[in-house]
Design an enzyme around this catalytic site. Sequence first.
Site, PDB file in Angstrom:
ATOM      1  N   GLU A  84       0.821  -1.222   0.000  1.00 17.37           N
ATOM      2  CA  GLU A  84       0.000   0.000   0.000  1.00 17.37           C
ATOM      3  C   GLU A  84       0.854   1.271   0.000  1.00 17.37           C
ATOM      4  O   GLU A  84       0.553   2.226   0.733  1.00 17.37           O
ATOM      5  CB  GLU A  84      -0.971  -0.015   1.192  1.00 17.37           C
ATOM      6  CG  GLU A  84      -2.005  -1.125   1.104  1.00 17.37           C
ATOM      7  CD  GLU A  84      -3.047  -1.090   2.223  1.00 17.37           C
ATOM      8  OE1 GLU A  84      -4.179  -1.508   1.978  1.00 17.37           O
ATOM      9  OE2 GLU A  84      -2.716  -0.647   3.337  1.00 17.37           O
TER      10      GLU A  84
ATOM     11  N   GLU B 113      -6.710  -7.857  -1.159  1.00 14.09           N
ATOM     12  CA  GLU B 113      -7.314  -7.894   0.171  1.00 14.09           C
ATOM     13  C   GLU B 113      -8.804  -7.591   0.057  1.00 14.09           C
ATOM     14  O   GLU B 113      -9.194  -6.449  -0.152  1.00 14.09           O
ATOM     15  CB  GLU B 113      -6.660  -6.870   1.114  1.00 14.09           C
ATOM     16  CG  GLU B 113      -5.225  -7.183   1.476  1.00 14.09           C
ATOM     17  CD  GLU B 113      -4.660  -6.206   2.505  1.00 14.09           C
ATOM     18  OE1 GLU B 113      -5.459  -5.464   3.124  1.00 14.09           O
ATOM     19  OE2 GLU B 113      -3.430  -6.182   2.676  1.00 14.09           O
TER      20      GLU B 113
END
EC number: 3.2.1.23
Length: 636
Positions: free
Chosen positions: A201, A277
């Site tokens: 991320e 995710e």
Amino acid sequence: MTTWSLRRRPGRTLGLLLLVILSFLVLRRLDWSTLVPLWLRHRHLGLQAKGWNFMLEDSTFWIFGGSIHYFRVPKEYWRDRLLKMKACGLNTLTTYVPWNLHQPERGKFDFSGNLDLEAFVLMASEIGLWVILRPGPYICSEIDLGGLPSWLLQDPGMRLRTTYKGFTEAVDLYFDHLMSRVVPLQYKRGGPIIAVQVENEYGSYNKDPAYMPYVKKALEDRGIVELLLTSDNKDGLSKGIIHGVLATINLQSTHELQLLTTFLFNVQGTQPKMVMEYWTGWFDSWGGPHNILDSSEVLKTVSAIVDAGSSINLYMFHGGTNFGFMNGAMHFHDYKSDVTSYDYDAVLTEAGDYTAKYMKLRDFFGSISGIPLPPLPDLIPKMSYEPITPVLYLSLWDALKYMGEPIKSEKPINMENLPINGGNGQSFGYILYETNIASSGILSGRVRDRGQVFVNTVSIGFLDYKTTKISVPLIQGYTVLRILVENRGRVNYGENIDDQRKGLIGNLYLNDSPLKKFRIYSLDMKKSFFQRFGPDKWSSLPETPTFPAFFLSSLSISSTPCDTFLKLEGWEKGVVFINGQNLGRYWNIGPQKTLYLPGPWLSSGINQLIVFEEMMAGPALQFTETPHLGRNQYIK
């Protein structure tokens, strides 16, 4: 020393030349394929991104993955959790690799026991699961400092997650060691690892455009040859993409799915879609609610993701536990530390039990797998042991005399910069500061994260993020000012990770004058910490204990030990240790009401249980078969 040249030995030169020519002719005729093991001959392409599809060698491949973090699950239960993953119809395991746990000190690496990454990956392979590895170096994962070791913060100019020299030099040394273990586990080397994620991320952080290319090259230079991926949420996707790496997305709703997949198509064209995710639940923070996500909503979103032609990874399939002090924290408007349980309202419970989510997802993945799923593994038995009462006691103030000489310093020293552990400072736990004062007044300072203030041994209140000043009363005679500071967990996500030093940060002031001459005790509460307190150091439990204090109990088990949950009704805040293992923190503000105690950490016979309680002890320690987290468990 004699030297020689080719001109002096023409016969040798001619011989060498003939040998080279002969070798070349022989090698040209050699069938190299006979030298490659049979089981490796079909493994030369690996996982590829071709058009809209993933291909594993020459076959279309759908990634149906689930996340389990080996470091959050007792090693004895790895097989159980992985078998339950396989029985749910999934084909791929994903896991993070926590740098801070694997390299607690510079030059010292730990891949033993519960941190045996290679054993975990090989066990997944044995069970029939592929693996996507997420080695960081930053992993977020609701773990302290996002998995980065705290000793990095000894450098006052440290800039984490950038190409700052002090950071990249540390990453290089870590990757040198880690990748020597990972490379042989790759698909093209006969292992189960089919893809590797580059950082985590980073688009949401995005402080250095050179950083992600650096991490990519660091992986490739050390022998990573499998498909590389990035992973970003909606806040960072536009800035997290790097050339030559397949972008994937993190989300929880079908609305986000449409937005993010449209964006990905516009940026990287026709490529396989993957939700790295899909959040099956969420983590909890102390003092907040217990987060849940309805099983029907989960099934609806998973179905929509797969129907949209996307591969998927369930984060989390099984969350496990933030044993010890590994939990992270968030700090946007307010500082909020994560609870010990990493149940996450995931597909399996914290103790590995089935849920309604599991059964619905098993039906779903079973309907599209085309082959019968393995039978469901049996549930692991639980036990409600009889309550136990603490019998021995040691106040913190009495314990200090068994801890050796304190660190003496003119000014406060933060936890990371304490001159201990071979110069690596202190990573986790508590730290106690003492100094003498001669007057009353207003005490002020920057305390991270929570400091209980004492005059001599009397508690007068707390300093933390919101309370930065406290009134110190007038006391006659010799007065010791003490502050017991707890590191409640370093922030694991956000822009302020460089500012995560713990303890007293800077000067401590009384009436705006800096205090001097501190005595500092490191209370890291490792196994070695308790070895100082032999049987002769404890005393019988008094009617009115002095806090903070350690309480010693014994749990007697006559049969095979089973999983249980420890319930601390009447206790306020502290940490629990069983047979030397740190179960984690408890706090009566909730939402977590029990601590998971794995059966393998117990033994037949007498088990030693120590509670460090900061403020108020309850009458007993209770055990229950259920976690009191409001989970809708499915009992097989």
